[in-house]
Design an enzyme around this catalytic site. Structure first.
Site, PDB file in Angstrom:
ATOM      1  CB  THR A  71      98.957  83.406  42.431  1.00 35.75           C
ATOM      2  OG1 THR A  71      98.453  84.701  42.093  1.00 35.75           O
ATOM      3  CG2 THR A  71      99.428  83.426  43.873  1.00 35.75           C
ATOM      4  CB  ILE A  72     102.014  86.141  38.299  1.00 34.88           C
ATOM      5  CG1 ILE A  72     103.266  86.962  37.969  1.00 34.88           C
ATOM      6  CG2 ILE A  72     100.761  86.779  37.756  1.00 34.88           C
ATOM      7  CD1 ILE A  72     103.578  87.018  36.486  1.00 34.88           C
ATOM      8  CG  ASP A  73      97.508  88.513  40.012  1.00 34.42           C
ATOM      9  OD1 ASP A  73      98.333  88.938  39.180  1.00 34.42           O
ATOM     10  OD2 ASP A  73      96.320  88.265  39.731  1.00 34.42           O
TER      11      ASP A  73
ATOM     12  NE  ARG B 278      91.373  87.138  37.051  1.00 31.58           N
ATOM     13  CZ  ARG B 278      90.649  87.247  35.938  1.00 31.58           C
ATOM     14  NH1 ARG B 278      89.386  87.674  36.005  1.00 31.58           N
ATOM     15  NH2 ARG B 278      91.162  86.928  34.773  1.00 31.58           N
TER      16      ARG B 278
ATOM     17  CD  GLU C 219      94.674  91.193  35.325  1.00 32.91           C
ATOM     18  OE1 GLU C 219      94.181  90.943  34.213  1.00 32.91           O
ATOM     19  OE2 GLU C 219      95.427  90.414  35.934  1.00 32.91           O
TER      20      GLU C 219
ATOM     21  CG  MET D  30     105.285  91.171  26.273  1.00 33.09           C
ATOM     22  SD  MET D  30     105.769  92.838  25.801  1.00 33.09           S
ATOM     23  CE  MET D  30     107.545  92.709  25.911  1.00 33.09           C
TER      24      MET D  30
ATOM     25  NE  ARG E  25      99.976  85.053  31.464  1.00 30.86           N
ATOM     26  CZ  ARG E  25      98.949  84.231  31.330  1.00 30.86           C
ATOM     27  NH1 ARG E  25      98.024  84.185  32.259  1.00 30.86           N
ATOM     28  NH2 ARG E  25      98.830  83.448  30.282  1.00 30.86           N
TER      29      ARG E  25
END
Length: 482
Positions: free
Chosen positions: A218-220, A265, A319, A377, A379
């Site tokens: 998960t990039i978050d 998110r 976001e 970009m 991601r």
């Protein structure tokens, strides 16, 4: 030691409050499984290592800040190679699947699983499942060899393709069984790992000798228990480019405002760390910290104050921040994507327009606002050096665990030591920024922004969030390390 367990949790209890939340093993439901000497014993690459194999009793403590009278607390199984393995090289037929959104490092994990199986254990049969979970039963597979994956770490995205949804447990396990697959490596976020857990349960119900291993993505950085998720460092580094561009735009014109929307998110880690790393940001807004626009102490008042002081301003917004404000002014659709995530309104465009409208109505100050949205970009880029090393360790830990017969687990570092973590430990909760902890206080000190919380709000937040000393009790308290 006392051992207890059911289909969901395997608990081992010892002296002085020691608790091991163990991961399942093939031997738990299959009897008389043969074992074999680990081929690493004769691998020349490891001949100089004094103690390469992990002791079967090695565990990793989830709580490392303790008092002198504290119980030993919760532990996890330490990752790494064992002296005995439960698969011979020519017996292994592995597959790899990537699911969910893109993230820097996906190709590196794929590469290192393939190369780890091949170079450490002599495994030559590895398949790539094309297009996420649905690829098990609706698409062709890709044969993966060290030559095929040699340079893929230099590319963004995933060479296997990905998708959301498509999880049909029965069809997936049928495909695994029909193809003779006995190692399943599943790379994805919390939704993907929930699916992996269901696959494992079905595999166990059918009594199949199949190791199901998850690599959390998960990039978050919102996966709990583990220290951080792969791709996060790269995302924070790349976010600097957007913030730098916003700063240049803002300071080059009178009353310039640079607004950057970053990923996040439900968790604001990328926005928070990018802000702290940049030092050019005047205000950071994240999902965990409520804010308001109008009136005394609101965002508009702070923007006006900062512009009067400096003549320009940079705002970073995650976001998922301010979605409650959007739902008040926009018709909320309450729609979800195929992974079950709520579709968010674009807070960046919305707040940009609200800022412009506010200053146009006030007619006190003319502003120039530039909005930058680099989310896709970020991601899509390859992982940086730190994440490449991290992905290698994750992949090799996953391979060692599967070869040792462990199953139904994810891999990840816990307090700096790679561990095997039961699926439900990471799927039942979410990692969030703790706004009553020191790291958020450091951000507020860096930006000199208000918290946008009144005393009543702070009291409510403290009730919802455990204090740092309790967070350490089996929780994932990254912030309290620093």
């Amino acid at each position: 030691m006392a051992v207890s367990g059911d289909l969901k949790m395997k608990i081992v209890k010892g002296d002085a409050g020691y608790v091991l939340e163990d991961v399942p093993h093939l031997a738990d439901y299959l009897s008389d499984l043969p074992t074999y000497p680990n081929p690493l014993q004769i691998n020349p690459a490891y001949s100089v290592v004094k103690q390469y194999f992990v002791n079967q009793d090695d565990t990793v403590a989830q709580k490392i800040v303790v008092h002198k009278d504290s119980p030993r607390g919760t532990h996890l199984r330490r990752a790494g190679p064992r002296q005995k393995v439960y698969f011979e090289a020519d017996e292994v037929h592995a597959c790899i699947v990537t699911c969910g959104g893109l993230c820097p490092g996906l190709n590196t994990v794929i590469r290192e699983i393939v190369c780890g199986l091949y170079h450490m254990y002599g495994v030559t049969k590895v398949l790539g499942i094309d297009g996420g979970y649905s690829g098990f039963y609706s698409r062709n597979t890709i044969e993966l060899t060290p030559r095929v994956v040699n340079d893929i770490h230099k590319r963004g995205g995933t060479i296997l393709g990905t998708s959301r949804g498509g999880h049909d447990t029965s069809k997936i396990v049928d495909s695994i069984h029909d193809r003779g697959i006995n190692h399943v490596y599943i790379i994805g976020g919390d939704g993907t790992q929930k699916g992996a857990s269901v696959i494992f349960e079905e595999v166990r119900r059918r009594g199949l000798k199949v190791s199901v291993v998850g690599v959390p993505k998960t990039i978050d950085n919102d996966i709990p228990v583990i220290d951080r998720s792969f791709g996060f460092d790269t995302a924070v580094e790349e976010a600097q480019r957007a913030i730098n561009a916003a700063h240049v735009e803002a300071e080059s014109i009178e009353n310039g405002i640079g607004l950057v929307k970053l990923m996040g998110r439900y968790s604001g880690f990328i926005a928070m760390y990018a802000t702290l790393a940049s030092r050019d940001v005047d205000c950071c807004l994240i999902p965990e910290s409520p804010f308001f626009l109008e009136g005394r102490g609101g965002l508009f008042e702070f923007i006006e104050k900062r512009l009067k002081e400096n003549g320009h301003m940079v705002i970073v917004i995650a976001e998922g921040a301010g979605q409650d404000l959007l739902s008040e002014s926009l018709q909320s659709m309450n729609q979800q994507d195929a992974s079950g995530n709520k579709l968010l309104n674009d807070v960046g465009l919305w707040i940009s327009q609200r800022i412009k409208d506010h200053f146009a109505r006030q007619q006190k100050m003319s502003i120039n606002l530039k909005y930058i949205d680099p989310t896709y970009m970020i991601r899509a880029i390859p992982s940086n050096a730190a994440d490449n090393v991290y992905c290698t360790l994750l992949a090799q830990s996953a391979v060692h665990g599967a070869m040792a017969g462990f199953t139904g687990f994810v891999v990840g570092p816990v307090n700096g030591r790679h561990s095997y973590i039961p699926f439900n430990n990471i799927t039942e909760s979410q990692n969030n920024v703790v706004i009553t902890d020191r790291m958020w206080a450091r951000l507020l000190s860096s930006t000199n922004q208000p918290s946008f919380l009144n005393t009543k709000d702070v009291d409510e937040v403290k009730k919802e969030e455990e204090p740092p000393t309790q967070l350490l009790e089996g929780g994932n308290c990254k912030d309290s390390k620093y």
